[in-house]
Design a protein around this motif. Structure first.
Motif, short mmCIF file in Angstrom:
data_model
loop_
_atom_site.label_atom_id
_atom_site.label_comp_id
_atom_site.label_asym_id
_atom_site.label_seq_id
_atom_site.Cartn_x
_atom_site.Cartn_y
_atom_site.Cartn_z
N PRO A 1 0.78 -1.22 0.00
CA PRO A 1 0.00 0.00 0.00
C PRO A 1 0.83 1.29 0.00
O PRO A 1 0.24 2.36 0.07
N GLN A 2 2.16 1.18 -0.06
CA GLN A 2 2.94 2.42 -0.12
C GLN A 2 2.53 3.26 -1.33
O GLN A 2 2.51 4.48 -1.27
N SER A 3 2.21 2.57 -2.44
CA SER A 3 1.83 3.30 -3.65
C SER A 3 0.56 4.13 -3.40
O SER A 3 0.45 5.27 -3.86
N GLY B 1 -10.90 2.18 2.02
CA GLY B 1 -10.97 0.75 2.32
C GLY B 1 -9.60 0.10 2.46
O GLY B 1 -9.52 -1.10 2.72
N VAL B 2 -8.51 0.86 2.32
CA VAL B 2 -7.18 0.26 2.42
C VAL B 2 -6.83 0.05 3.89
O VAL B 2 -6.97 0.95 4.72
N ARG B 3 -6.41 -1.16 4.17
CA ARG B 3 -6.05 -1.49 5.54
C ARG B 3 -4.54 -1.72 5.57
O ARG B 3 -3.98 -2.27 4.63
N PHE B 4 -3.93 -1.27 6.62
CA PHE B 4 -2.47 -1.33 6.66
C PHE B 4 -2.04 -2.46 7.59
O PHE B 4 -2.34 -2.46 8.76
N GLU B 5 -1.39 -3.44 7.02
CA GLU B 5 -0.90 -4.54 7.84
C GLU B 5 0.63 -4.55 7.78
O GLU B 5 1.21 -4.74 6.71
N PRO B 6 1.27 -4.32 8.92
CA PRO B 6 2.72 -4.12 8.93
C PRO B 6 3.51 -5.27 8.30
O PRO B 6 4.53 -5.04 7.67
N ASP B 7 2.99 -6.51 8.44
CA ASP B 7 3.79 -7.61 7.91
C ASP B 7 3.77 -7.63 6.38
O ASP B 7 4.54 -8.34 5.77
N ARG B 8 2.87 -6.87 5.78
CA ARG B 8 2.83 -6.83 4.31
C ARG B 8 3.61 -5.63 3.77
O ARG B 8 3.78 -5.49 2.56
N LEU B 9 4.00 -4.78 4.69
CA LEU B 9 4.64 -3.55 4.28
C LEU B 9 5.93 -3.85 3.54
O LEU B 9 6.71 -4.71 3.96
N GLU C 1 -7.60 -4.38 13.13
CA GLU C 1 -6.71 -3.44 12.43
C GLU C 1 -7.55 -2.30 11.86
O GLU C 1 -8.56 -2.55 11.19
N MET C 2 -7.14 -1.08 12.11
CA MET C 2 -7.94 0.05 11.62
C MET C 2 -7.68 0.29 10.14
O MET C 2 -6.62 -0.09 9.62
N LEU C 3 -8.64 0.95 9.49
CA LEU C 3 -8.40 1.37 8.12
C LEU C 3 -7.30 2.43 8.14
O LEU C 3 -7.14 3.17 9.11
N LEU C 4 -6.57 2.52 7.03
CA LEU C 4 -5.46 3.46 6.96
C LEU C 4 -5.94 4.90 7.26
O LEU C 4 -5.31 5.64 8.02
N ALA D 1 -17.77 -5.56 10.46
CA ALA D 1 -16.45 -6.06 10.86
C ALA D 1 -15.31 -5.29 10.18
O ALA D 1 -14.20 -5.22 10.69
N THR D 2 -15.59 -4.66 9.03
CA THR D 2 -14.51 -4.00 8.31
C THR D 2 -14.20 -2.61 8.85
O THR D 2 -13.20 -2.01 8.50
N GLY D 3 -15.10 -2.08 9.68
CA GLY D 3 -14.89 -0.74 10.21
C GLY D 3 -15.40 0.36 9.31
O GLY D 3 -15.30 1.54 9.63
N ARG D 4 -15.96 0.00 8.16
CA ARG D 4 -16.44 1.04 7.24
C ARG D 4 -17.72 1.67 7.74
O ARG D 4 -18.02 2.82 7.47
N ARG D 5 -18.54 0.87 8.45
CA ARG D 5 -19.75 1.43 9.01
C ARG D 5 -19.73 1.17 10.51
O ARG D 5 -19.56 0.04 10.94
N ASN D 6 -19.88 2.24 11.26
CA ASN D 6 -19.91 2.11 12.71
C ASN D 6 -20.79 3.24 13.23
O ASN D 6 -20.38 4.39 13.32
N ASP D 7 -22.05 2.88 13.56
CA ASP D 7 -23.02 3.91 13.99
C ASP D 7 -22.60 4.58 15.29
O ASP D 7 -22.89 5.76 15.50
N ALA D 8 -21.93 3.82 16.16
CA ALA D 8 -21.53 4.41 17.44
C ALA D 8 -20.54 5.55 17.19
O ALA D 8 -20.68 6.65 17.73
#
Lengths: 70, 1089
Positions: B382-384, B400-408, B428-431, B831-838
Motif C-alpha cells: 500500500p505504499q503506492s 478501504g485500504v487497511r495497513f498490515e505491517p507484515d505486508r509492508l 486493524e484500523m483502516l489506513l 467487521a470492516t470498520g467502514r460502518r460504525n453507527d456508534a
C-alpha cells in the motif's frame, strides 16, 4: 557560491540515491521490478502486480487500460 | 498611502461581509440591488481615497485617515454581502398577484411571460371562507429532443443539444385552495408554463388574494428527498475530474436540460451540479472511470435524490457539504420503465468524437496519471496508495485500504492479500482511520505544506543548477499552478498557491521577506477563493487551511518568545508539565480537563522547579546549562509553530467540526512533518524522473526504493501513535466558545501593543488609573470569561426521547428531567470498520449535546443493528450500567468491556425511577420474549411521565406481542410507539406476503389496539449494509408494514426515520410534544438547497 540550504538538498538527494541503490540491490521485489523495466515489460514486475487493484485502469505510462486489453 | 494595510483591511471586510450575510441571511434576489449598493460605496470610497491621496497620507488628519479606512472597509463589506446574496437562490419567486373576485380571477399586470418553461405554483395570501378551485391557462414552449435512428442524441457542430421547440397552448389541472389551509400555503401546479395568460375560477368562488410563483429550474428543486424517486433524465457535461473509488466512480455533471417524466418536455437547468454515481456493473464502466470522462457530454436517466441534510444535531450535513462545492443532487443511473436505451450514455459530436474538457486541465490530469503509472511501477501497495494520496491528491484510492505491517514493503499480489485478509483485518484500523486517530491525516489533504515542499524542491534544484532567481521563479509558479490543478484545486491548495505566488514574486523581484507577504497573501487568497465561491467560508477545507496559516504566522512568534528563554529549573518544570499532560492524556484522558488535574500538574511543575533550584544551588547544571533557545533556530521555530497550530487550529476547530481531537497529533507531527517533506520530495522527483526516456524509470525506481523506507516509517508512526494515544470525543464547543478562545489568543498575540495602549490610557486618565490598568490582562480574562459564565441554552423541561435515524439500525436517547441518561440500543457496526453507527452517529450526537457519561445502555435485543455498536460505545463513553434482555449472553454483544457486569432485565423491571413536579417518571421493561428472529430474547421498554408514555417495542416477535397485549391490556397504552421489528418483523425469508399480512392483522393489530398510539415511528432505511442479500425480504416486509400502520393510525400519525430524520419527543405535564429534524430544517429553509 551555492546557498548552504541548496547544498544540503543536494547532499540529501545524493544520500537518498545511494540508499535507493542499496534497497534495489537487496530487496527481491525491487530487483524484480528492475528486471521488468529493463526487459520492457513493466506489467511483469512484482511491484506492478501488487498494484493490480490500485487504479486498475491506469497503465504504466498513465494510459487508459481497457479490461479486455489486460 | 499605506496600500498594503488598506488592501488587507478591504479583504477582511469582504470576508466579514460574507459572514454577515450568512448569519443574517440577505433576502434571496437581493444580490442585484446589493451589487448596485456595493458599486455606489466603491465610487464614494474611491473619491475619498483620491482626495486623501492628493493631500498625502502624512499630511492628512485623523478624520481624513478614518474616512479613508471607511472608504476601504465599507465597499469590502458591501461586496461581501452582495456576493453571498448573488449565490442565494430562491426556490420560488413571485411573478404576479392574483385577485379572485367571486367567479373571476385577474392576474395583476396582465399575462406573465417567463424566460423559460418553468413549474409554477399559487400561494395563498389571504384567508378564504370556502374552498376555491382555480385553473391556469397560457402557453408552453416544449422542447423535444431529436435522436438519430439508433436512439442517440448527438450534439450539433457547436456542441449544442438537438432540440425542436413546440409552442403549445397549456391548461393546468384544477388547483384546490382549501379554506382550512393557512395563509402562506403553496399549491404546486401540475403542468409547466412558459406564459400564463389568465387564471380561471372553476365553480363558485369568493374574494381572495393569491400570488403566482415561478419555481426555479435549479437542480435542487427537482431532487427528491427519499427513495424510490421516479426516474428523471438529464443532458449534461462532466465538469470535474471523475472521483474513482475502488467500488464506484462519481462524476460531477453540470446538467443543461432535465426531463421529469418519460416523453415529457425538457427543462433548461439554470443552476446546480449533480453527482452521478456509476457502479462497476454499469455497461462500459471503464469509459467513465478515469480522467478521460472529464469534459464528456452525457445523457443519464435515474433517480435524482437531494443530498441528505443533517440527520440529527451534530450529524454530518452532506447537503451543506456538497452545496459548498456547487453540488445539489445525486443521480443514481436507472432506466425508467417503458424507456429504451441505456441509463447512461455519452453524447457524441456529429463526427462521432466526444468532447474533451479544458485543455490545461486535460493536460494536467494526463500528467498526474503518468506520474501515477510511475508510482505503480516503483512502489509496492500500500505504499503506492499512500504516495498517490500525498503526492497527487488521489485520496479516493485509499478508501478501504487497511495497513498490515507484515505486508509492508513486500509487494504482495492482490490475490494473496485477499486469502487471509479476513483474519488480518481483525482489530486493524483502516489506513484513513489510523491517520485521523494519529492526527497526521492532514498530509492526505494537499495543502500549504505540500506546496511549500514542492516550491522548496524546485527552487533548490534550480539553485543547484545555478539558474538566477528572477528566471526560475515564473517556472516554479507554473509548476505550482499545474500541481494545484492536478490535485483537484481544493481551497487549501489554491490558498497556498496564491500565497506562494505572491511570496515568490515579492522575494524574486521586490526583495521582500516571508512574513510581510504572508500577512498580505492570506487575506488576498481568502478574497479570491470566496469571490469565486462564497459558500466556502464555513467549509472545513477553507477554515482549517486559513486557521493553520494564521496560527503559523501569528502564534509562532509569541510561543517562541515563551519557550526560547526556558532553561534550568524553568525548563525542568515545563518538561514536567508536558510529561504530566502526556501521561495523563494517554492513561486517563478524561482527567485532563478537570480542576484536580490542573492542581496536581501545577503542584508537580512547582515541585520540579524547586528541585531544579535546589540542584542548581548545589552546583548541578541542569541540561548542561542549555535551554530551548540553544537549539538550532529552525528546530525551536518548528516546535513553536507546532504548539501554535495545535492551539490555533487543531484543538478548537477539530472539536467544533469533528467532535474529536487527535491527542497524539501534537507529538506525531513533530516527526511526521519533516518526514513527509522527505517522502514528498523523493516521490515527486521519482515521478518526474520517470518521464526521462531510457534510464528515467530506473532512476525513479531507485528513488522510490529509498522512499519506501521513509514511507514505511511514516505508516508505522501513524499506526503506533493511533494505538498509543487516545482519539477522544470532546464536548462540542459552541460558536461563542470559539469566539472566546480566539479572543484569548488575540490577547496573547497582541499583548505588547495592548499593554502599551493600556499604559497610555492610564497616563491620560491619571489618578489611580495607571496602577489599575496595569492589571489589564486580568480584566481581559474576566471579559472573555463572561460569555462562558452566563450559562448554556437550556433544553425545554420534561423528559426527552430522541430517536436517531440510523437507517436499518437503532439508537434512542432518553434524558430524564433529573438528568439521568439512558441509551436504548447502540446502532450497527460491521467487521470492516467502514460502518460504525456508534462512532459516526451516536457519539457525535452525544458530543453535540455535550454528554460524555451515560447512566445506562439498554439493548432491546442482540440483533447486530441494535447491539453491534456497543463495544465502540463502551470504549469512548463512560457507561455506568449495561442492561441486556435476560437470556442474552453478554459476550454475544461485546458487553465484556463494561465497567460492571451487565445486568439481566425481565418484564416488570424498573430501570429508573424519579419524581418530577409531582409526576412519577419511569423507565421500565414491559415485555420480554422471543424476537422476530426466533427464540433469541428481546425486550420492550416504556418511558413514562405520569400517564404519558413512549413505548419502544424493539424486535418483539408476533408471539411476544400477543402475550404482551394480553398481559398488559389497556395498561400498555402509549402516546408514541416505536413500531416492533421496524414495522413488519425480521428479514428471515420464507414468509410469503400472506404470512406477513396475517401477522400484521393478527398479533400486531391486537398489540396496536392496546397501545393506541397517536404517533407511530418506523425506524427504517437502506438495509443493505446490515442484511446483505436478505435486504430484499426486509424491503418487502417493510412496505407491507408501512401500509398497515398508515391505514391504522393515519398517514399523519406515522413518522419514518428515513424521511423525517431524527424524531424528538418531549413528555411533560402538558402532554406529548413530537417534532422531527426534517420539520425543523423545513422551517428554516427558504433557499436552495
Amino acid at each position: 557560491m551555492t546557498d548552504p540550504r541548496t547544498r544540503t538538498l543536494g547532499w540529501l538527494l545524493a544520500g537518498a540515491f545511494l540508499l535507493g541503490l542499496l534497497v534495489t540491490a537487496l530487496h527481491p521485489a525491487y530487483r524484480g521490478a528492475l528486471r521488468a523495466i529493463w526487459s520492457g515489460a513493466p506489467e511483469t514486475s512484482p511491484i506492478w502486480r501488487s498494484n493490480e487493484r490500485y487504479y486498475p485502469r491506469i497503465g504504466p505510462r498513465g494510459e487508459e487500460v481497457r479490461p479486455d486489453a489486460r | 498611502m499605506p496600500v498594503s494595510p488598506l488592501l488587507i483591511g478591504f479583504c477582511y471586510a469582504f470576508v466579514a461581509g460574507i459572514a454577515a450575510a450568512r448569519v443574517l441571511p440577505v433576502p434571496p434576489l437581493a444580490g442585484a440591488p446589493l451589487f448596485a449598493l456595493a458599486a455606489l460605496t466603491f465610487a464614494a470610497g474611491g473619491a475619498v481615497l483620491a482626495r486623501v491621496g492628493r493631500r498625502g497620507w502624512a499630511a492628512a488628519g485623523a478624520g481624513a485617515r478614518a474616512a479613508a479606512w471607511a472608504a476601504v472597509l465599507g465597499p469590502g463589506l458591501a461586496l461581501g454581502l452582495a456576493r453571498q446574496g448573488a449565490v442565494d437562490t430562491a426556490v420560488t419567486r413571485r411573478v404576479a398577484h392574483v385577485r379572485v373576485d367571486g367567479r373571476s380571477a385577474e392576474l395583476a399586470g396582465g399575462p406573465v411571460a417567463l424566460p423559460e418553461m418553468a413549474r409554477v405554483a399559487l400561494r395563498k395570501e389571504s384567508a378564504t371562507g370556502r374552498d376555491l378551485r382555480l385553473r391556469l391557462q397560457g402557453e408552453v414552449h416544449a422542447r423535444v429532443l431529436e435522436r438519430d435512428a439508433a436512439g442517440i442524441a448527438a450534439l450539433d457542430e457547436r456542441g449544442r443539444w438537438p432540440f425542436t421547440v413546440a409552442e403549445l397552448p397549456q391548461r393546468s389541472d384544477e388547483v384546490l385552495v382549501r379554506a382550512r389551509d393557512p395563509v402562506g400555503t403553496v399549491y404546486p401546479v401540475a403542468q409547466p408554463f412558459t406564459r400564463v395568460d389568465r387564471v380561471e375560477v372553476v365553480g363558485d368562488g369568493e374574494e381572495a388574494a393569491l400570488s403566482l410563483h415561478a419555481v426555479a429550474n435549479h437542480v435542487a428543486t427537482f431532487a427528491r428527498e427519499t427513495r424510490p424517486a421516479p426516474p428523471v433524465r438529464i443532458l449534461g457535461r462532466v465538469t470535474g475530474d471523475p472521483a474513482v473509488y475502488p467500488t464506484r466512480t462519481v462524476l460531477t455533471v453540470t446538467p443543461a436540460f432535465l426531463q421529469e417524466s418519460v416523453g415529457g418536455p425538457w427543462y433548461r437547468i439554470d443552476g446546480g451540479d449533480l453527482h452521478v454515481e456509476v457502479r462497476p456493473e454499469a455497461p462500459d464502466y471503464g469509459r467513465y472511470a478515469g480522467r478521460w470522462a472529464y469534459g464528456m457530454d452525457l445523457e443519464v436517466a435515474g433517480e435524482l435524490l437531494a443530498p441528505r441534510p443533517q440527520p440529527f444535531p451534530g450529524g454530518f450535513d452532506a447537503r451543506a457539504f456538497l452545496r459548498n462545492h456547487g453540488v445539489h443532487g445525486r443521480l443514481f443511473p436507472r432506466r425508467p420503465v417503458g424507456d429504451e436505451g441505456p441509463a447512461l450514455r455519452p453524447a457524441p459530436l456529429p463526427d462521432g468524437r466526444l468532447r474533451r474538457g479544458a485543455p490545461h486541465v486535460v493536460a494536467s490530469l494526463a500528467l498526474r496519471d503518468r506520474m501515477l503509472g510511475v508510482i505503480k511501477q516503483t512502489a509496492p501497495f500500500p505504499q503506492s496508495a499512500f504516495l498517490g494520496g500525498v503526492t497527487l491528491g488521489l485520496r479516493h484510492g485509499l478508501q478501504g485500504v487497511r495497513f498490515e505491517p507484515d505486508r509492508l514493503f513486500r509487494a504482495v499480489p492482490p490475490d494473496e492479500w485477499e486469502e487471509d485478509a479476513e483474519e488480518d483485518a481483525e482489530g486493524e484500523m483502516l489506513l484513513f482511520e489510523q491517520f485521523r486517530a494519529s492526527g497526521v491525516n492532514h498530509v492526505l489533504a494537499v495543502s500549504g505544506l505540500h506546496v511549500t515542499i514542492l516550491a522548496l524542491l524546485f527552487a533548490g534544484i534550480f539553485s543547484l543548477l545555478r539558474i538566477p532567481r528572477k528566471v526560475f521563479v515564473p517556472v516554479v509558479i507554473l509548476v505550482l499552478l499545474v500541481f494545484a490543478i492536478l490535485t483537484g484545486a481544493r481551497p487549501s491548495t489554491v490558498r497556498a498557491v496564491i500565497m506562494h505566488t505572491l511570496f515568490l514574486l515579492a522575494w524574486a523581484y521586490l526583495g521582500q521577506g516571508l512574513r510581510a507577504s504572508a500577512l498580505l497573501g492570506v487575506p488576498v487568497a481568502a478574497l479570491l477563493i470566496l469571490l469565486h465561491n462564497p459558500w466556502m467560508i464555513t467549509d472545513p477545507s477553507f477554515t482549517l487551511s486559513f486557521g493553520a496559516i494564521l496560527s503559523l504566522a501569528l502564534l509562532t512568534p509569541p510561543v517562541l518568545a515563551l519557550i526560547e528563554p526556558l532553561r534550568g529549573p524553568a525548563l525542568l518544570a515545563a518538561l514536567t508539565l508536558v510529561g504530566a499532560v502526556t501521561g495523563t492524556g494517554i492513561l486517563a484522558f478524561r482527567w485532563l480537563a478537570t480542576p484536580a488535574f490542573a492542581l496536581v500538574a501545577a503542584a508537580a511543575a512547582a515541585a520540579a522547579w524547586r528541585l531544579g533550584r535546589g540542584l542548581e544551588r548545589r552546583g548541578t547544571r541542569l541540561f548542561g546549562g542549555r535551554g530551548l533557545g540553544d537549539l538550532p533556530g529552525p528546530v525551536t521555530a518548528f516546535l513553536a509553530a507546532q504548539i501554535g497550530i495545535q492551539a490555533g487550529m487543531m484543538l478548537p476547530l477539530s472539536a467544533y467540526y469533528f467532535n474529536r481531537w487527535a491527542f497524539g497529533g501534537a507529538y506525531a507531527n513533530l516527526v511526521a512533518i519533516p518526514l513527509i517533506g522527505v517522502v514528498l520530495q523523493l516521490s515527486i522527483l521519482a515521478g518526474l524522473l520517470g518521464f526521462v526516456p531510457g534510464v528515467g524509470m530506473t532512476l525513479a525506481l531507485v528513488m522510490n526504493a529509498a522512499n519506501g523506507l521513509f514511507t514505511a516509517l511514516f505508516l508505522l508512526l501513524a499506526r503506533g501513535v493511533a494505538a498509543l494515544f487516545p482519539f477522544p470525543f470532546l464536548r462540542r464547543p459552541l460558536l461563542r466558545d470559539l469566539v472566546a478562545w480566539y479572543a484569548a489568543l488575540a490577547v496573547v498575540i497582541w499583548r505588547a501593543p495592548l499593554g502599551r495602549a493600556a499604559a497610555a490610557l492610564g497616563a491620560r486618565l491619571g489618578g489611580a488609573w495607571p496602577r489599575l490598568l496595569r492589571a489589564w490582562p486580568a480584566a481581559a480574562a474576566v471579559l472573555l470569561a463572561l460569555p462562558l459564565a452566563v450559562g448554556r441554552p437550556r433544553p425545554e423541561p420534561g423528559l426527552r426521547v430522541t430517536v436517531l435515524p440510523l437507517g436499518y439500525a437503532s439508537a434512542v436517547l432518553v434524558e430524564t428531567p433529573a438528568g439521568h441518561r439512558v441509551l436504548v440500543d447502540s446502532g450497527f457496526a460491521d467487521a470492516t470498520g467502514r460502518r460504525n453507527d456508534a462512532l459516526r452517529s451516536i457519539l457525535p450526537f452525544l458530543s453535540d449535546l455535550r454528554i460524555r457519561d451515560l447512566d445506562a445502555v439498554v439493548l432491546l435485543s442482540g440483533a447486530p443493528e441494535r447491539a453491534a455498536g456497543l463495544p465502540s460505545l463502551l470504549r469512548h463513553a463512560r457507561v455506568e450500567r449495561v442492561l441486556l434482555p435476560a437470556g442474552l449472553h453478554p459476550a454475544a454483544v461485546g458487553a465484556g468491556a463494561a465497567r460492571r457486569p451487565p445486568v439481566e432485565v425481565r418484564a416488570g423491571d424498573v430501570l429508573h425511577a424519579e419524581t418530577w413536579r409531582g409526576l412519577p417518571v419511569r423507565i421500565e421493561a414491559v415485555g420480554h420474549g422471543a424476537t422476530d428472529r426466533g427464540p433469541a430474547p428481546g425486550l420492550a421498554v416504556r418511558v413514562r411521565v405520569g400517564d404519558r408514555a413512549v413505548l419502544l417495542a424493539g424486535d418483539l416477535g408476533p408471539e411476544a406481542q400477543r402475550a404482551l397485549a394480553e398481559a398488559e391490556g389497556e395498561g400498555l397504552r402509549a402516546d408514541v410507539l416505536l413500531a416492533p421489528g421496524r414495522a413488519a418483523g425480521g428479514p428471515e425469508p420464507g414468509a410469503g406476503k400472506a404470512d406477513v399480512e396475517a401477522m400484521l392483522a393478527g398479533p400486531t393489530a391486537a398489540f396496536l389496539a392496546q397501545v393506541q398510539p397517536s404517533t407511530v415511528i418506523l425506524e427504517f432505511g437502506n438495509p443493505r449494509p446490515v442484511l446483505g442479500r436478505k435486504r430484499f425480504e426486509a424491503l418487502r416486509r417493510h412496505a407491507l408494514g408501512r401500509r398497515f400502520y398508515r391505514q391504522r393510525v393515519g398517514p399523519d400519525g406515522v413518522l419514518e426515520t428515513d424521511r423525517d430524520l431524527a424524531v424528538f419527543i418531549r413528555l411533560d405535564e402538558d402532554g406529548v410534544h413530537v417534532d422531527t429534524q426534517a420539520a425543523r430544517l423545513r422551517a428554516s429553509a427558504q433557499r436552495v438547497p
